[in-house]
Enzyme design. Sequence first.
Site, short mmCIF file in Angstrom:
data_model
loop_
_atom_site.label_atom_id
_atom_site.label_comp_id
_atom_site.label_asym_id
_atom_site.label_seq_id
_atom_site.Cartn_x
_atom_site.Cartn_y
_atom_site.Cartn_z
N GLU A 314 0.80 -1.22 0.00
CA GLU A 314 0.00 0.00 0.00
C GLU A 314 0.84 1.27 0.00
OE1 GLU A 314 -2.89 0.04 -0.72
OE2 GLU A 314 -4.15 -1.41 0.29
C1 BLG Z 1 -10.43 0.19 -1.28
C2 BLG Z 1 -11.16 0.17 0.07
C3 BLG Z 1 -12.41 -0.64 -0.03
C4 BLG Z 1 -13.26 -0.17 -1.19
C5 BLG Z 1 -12.43 -0.19 -2.47
O1 BLG Z 1 -11.30 0.65 -2.28
O2 BLG Z 1 -9.34 1.05 -1.20
N1 BLG Z 1 -10.27 -0.44 1.04
C6 BLG Z 1 -9.77 0.22 2.07
O3 BLG Z 1 -10.03 1.35 2.32
C7 BLG Z 1 -8.82 -0.53 2.94
O4 BLG Z 1 -13.14 -0.48 1.16
O5 BLG Z 1 -14.36 -1.04 -1.32
S1 BLG Z 1 -15.86 -0.55 -1.15
O6 BLG Z 1 -15.97 0.17 0.10
O7 BLG Z 1 -16.66 -1.77 -1.15
O8 BLG Z 1 -16.15 0.30 -2.30
C8 BLG Z 1 -13.19 0.24 -3.69
O9 BLG Z 1 -13.58 1.53 -3.59
C9 BLG Z 1 -7.02 0.90 -1.23
C10 BLG Z 1 -8.27 0.70 -2.01
C11 BLG Z 1 -8.11 1.51 -3.23
C12 BLG Z 1 -6.66 1.45 -3.51
N2 BLG Z 1 -5.98 1.20 -2.23
C13 BLG Z 1 -6.63 -0.27 -0.43
O10 BLG Z 1 -6.17 -1.32 -1.23
C14 BLG Z 1 -6.10 2.70 -4.14
O11 BLG Z 1 -5.67 3.58 -3.46
N3 BLG Z 1 -6.13 2.74 -5.48
C15 BLG Z 1 -5.71 3.89 -6.24
C16 BLG Z 1 -4.28 3.77 -6.64
S2 BLG Z 1 -3.79 5.12 -7.57
O12 BLG Z 1 -4.03 6.32 -6.83
O13 BLG Z 1 -4.57 5.12 -8.79
O14 BLG Z 1 -2.40 4.95 -7.81
#
Ligand code: BLG
Length: 485
Positions: A314
């Site tokens: 993360e």
């Molecule tokens: C996750 C949330 C989920 C959520 C999904 O996104 O975050 N998890 C956490 O907060 C731990 O709860 O599911 S939902 O509530 O059912 O919608 C979907 O929205 C976090 C993710 C998103 C990801 N990292 C943890 O893995 C992230 O930051 N992606 C973007 C990357 S970048 O900015 O494009 O580089």
Amino acid sequence: MFAHTALRQRCAKWLIATGLFLMLAACVEKPSTLERVKEDGVLRVVTRNSPATYFQDRNGETGFEYELVKRFADELGVELKIEAADNLDDLFTQLSQPSGPVLAAAGLVSSAQRKTQAQFSHPYLEVTPQVIYRNGRPRPTQPSGLVGKKIMVLKGSSHAEQLAELKKQYPALEYEESDAVEVVDLLRMVDEGQIDLTLVDSNELAMNQVYFSNVRVAFDLGEARDQRWAVAAGADTSLLDKANAFLDEAEKNGTLQRLKERYYGHVDVLGYVGAYTFAQHLQQRLPKYEKQFKATAKTEQVDWRLLAAIGYQESMWQPEVTSKTGVRGLMMLTQRTAQAMGVSNRLDPRQSIMGGAKYFMLVKDQLDDSIKEPDRTWFALAGYNVGSGHLEDARTLARREGLNPNKWLDVKKMLPRLAQKQWYSKTRYGYARGGEPVHFVANIRRYYDILTWVTQPQLEGQPADANLHQPGINKDQPAEQPAQR
Ligand code: BLG
């Protein structure tokens, strides 16, 4: 005349006795090795104690050879008993003893000399012998470059045989054969500059590259060769035949491929830069958060190394990062998740780790009961990243395709479809960047494997990086409960 008759009678008696004896001998013929293994209910296997073959971690016995040979023992329906040899000479000696182990599974390569001592199985892994040097030091590029260097290899190894062969061509070539070291020690010695060069097989390097950031391949020495199991020399091929059939099947059904990926794929998945960077961060960043990971892991009943692996994926263990999408902190919580988990400040590493762990366990608990470990953990990781709803959609797609919705291997093929309209338009939760959780899970598994190796039981209580330069193995540690992986 009389004497003649007596002699004839004696001869006849002798012949009858001999015949009876031979008949008896035929009836009580020595059981074959395979029969003996089945009768005893135990497959005794001799191996080397090294990360690429067999070692003990918190979850008990592990290693590429261990996992492969364990499956063989399971197929035979017998227990597996591993016996570690002190060195390679000792291994072949043990194998040749009638009361010794019946199979050697130790990353062995067959050679003309070894074929006099043992019979070899079909191949299961192709490896290339590589000359290893230290980054920043002069790099030899061909065999003549080995002359005048301080070189050490394992005693009795195929590499020692290769050097002996080379010495005929380059009489000035000097090298030491040691029976007091294992491959990890050789790599460490190169890494720390105690020796100039060593020779190891490509799989050993792939497995260890992440722990020794200074070691580099100078050049491949000779052709690729095959690793094989070995049984004692002689006419008895009963066990060898079974082993060959097992290995052929493992090749066909993908078992071998999966094991190779798992043990030797670190660099493939992370890339060289990623692997070095991880090794550095393991030393520089993890120690600051290790205590917190462990404490939270205890309250939430989850393996701390899995939490640490999530944290690395993360934020690379940086508590203040913010993603493009506004997700923040060491465990990258969305605002909504943070609120639900009672996290008031996402940038506080303690709160972030706690919130992340709670959320991971929540996602895991919500999974359908039909999803079993270790897939359950991979599904929970995917849900953590993409959300439970989208994960369910991918499972539905798998079902529709006739795939198994409870197997990560199948569902991970469906996830990227959530980003394509033709597919997501037919799902309940619609569009998602479904490729992201696939990489997410693959990377975390990789970090988790590495953390497992560097945090071995005998170093309990020390920071994870303490083991980086001394990944020794403690055979005497009792096995712990298998982790929920
Ligand atoms: C996750 C949330 C989920 C959520 C999904 O996104 O975050 N998890 C956490 O907060 C731990 O709860 O599911 S939902 O509530 O059912 O919608 C979907 O929205 C976090 C993710 C998103 C990801 N990292 C943890 O893995 C992230 O930051 N992606 C973007 C990357 S970048 O900015 O494009 O580089």
